[in-house]
Design an enzyme around this catalytic site. Structure first.
Site, mmCIF file in Angstrom:
data_model
loop_
_atom_site.group_PDB
_atom_site.id
_atom_site.type_symbol
_atom_site.label_atom_id
_atom_site.label_comp_id
_atom_site.label_asym_id
_atom_site.label_seq_id
_atom_site.Cartn_x
_atom_site.Cartn_y
_atom_site.Cartn_z
ATOM 1 N N ASP A 1 15.349 6.483 -35.245
ATOM 2 C CA ASP A 1 15.952 7.598 -34.511
ATOM 3 C C ASP A 1 15.619 8.929 -35.188
ATOM 4 O O ASP A 1 15.237 9.903 -34.525
ATOM 5 C CB ASP A 1 17.467 7.390 -34.439
ATOM 6 N N GLU B 1 13.633 2.438 -30.949
ATOM 7 C CA GLU B 1 13.869 3.181 -32.195
ATOM 8 C C GLU B 1 13.691 2.278 -33.417
ATOM 9 O O GLU B 1 13.133 2.702 -34.440
ATOM 10 C CB GLU B 1 15.265 3.799 -32.181
#
EC number: 3.1.26.3
Length: 226
Positions: free
Chosen positions: A45, A117
């Site tokens: 992320d 992610e």
């Protein structure tokens, strides 16, 4: 893991893992094993946010911070990542526990987005920042080419509210109709009622806020604004 599906996935990703255990961990939901992908997701992320911010900074030298933030939010939001996951056929490679398999977790947007992610985090640990940056930019090339600053980059709830206010209509109402899963891995279902629509639109997300945004986006689509 099915080696045929894994090889197919790596071809679609444009990257072959040197350390296959990182790929396995990135594909493992917490419902399947204690060695799951959430730490990789946390890492990925942050890397994704940096890479996209850097790309926007250099592509749009005259655009202010607000517009760049909105463009980044559009590019890294959950439904964009889930779209990419579907392009990679990621769902067929996920490692899920029996409950998630039964409830269709391999189709759930939040799980797909989180896994993208986690893959980014895994690629970084398997290689280096230059490699993962190039890979992300390859994945995002079309989306980066198509995005532009402006009102469309405002989040769906803001756009829906401004649309209704501009027509002197009541603001939309959001109602939580279902919460599934345990505290660490919940899925919220929201009904959004918009003036003039016979039925509420539905949004699903891993938090109430994300589900409301998803519902607002569905409302914008019904209004012909997406």
């Amino acid at each position: 893991m099915n080696p045929i599906l894994i090889n197919k996935l790596q071809r679609k990703l444009g990257y072959t893992f040197t350390h296959s255990e990182l790929l396995q961990q990135a594909l493992t939901h917490r419902s399947a094993s204690s060695k799951h992908n959430e730490r990789l997701e946390f890492l990925g992320d942050s890397i994704l946010s940096y890479v996209i911010a850097n790309a926007l900074y250099h592509r749009f030298p005259r655009v202010d911070e607000g517009d760049m933030s909105r463009m980044r939010a559009t590019l890294v939001r959950g439904n964009t990542l889930a779209e990419m996951a579907r392009e990679f056929d990621l769902g067929e490679c996920l490692r899920l526990g029996p409950g998630e398999l039964k409830s269709g977790g391999f189709r759930r947007e939040s799980i797909l987005a989180d896994t993208v992610e986690a893959l980014i985090g895994g690629v970084f640990l398997d290689s280096d920042i230059q490699t993962v940056e190039k890979l992300i930019l390859d994945w995002y090339q079309t989306r980066l080419d198509e995005i532009s600053p402006g009102d469309k980059q405002k989040d769906p709830k803001t756009r829906l509210q401004e649309y209704l206010q501009g027509r002197h209509l009541p603001l939309p109402s959001y109602l939580v109709v279902q919460v599934r899963g345990e505290a660490h891995d919940q899925e919220f279902t929201i009904h959004c009622q918009v003036s003039g629509m016979a039925e509420p639109v539905v949004g699903v997300g891993s938090s109430r806020r994300k589900a409301e945004q998803a519902a607002a986006e569905q409302a914008l689509i019904k209004l012909g604004l997406e």
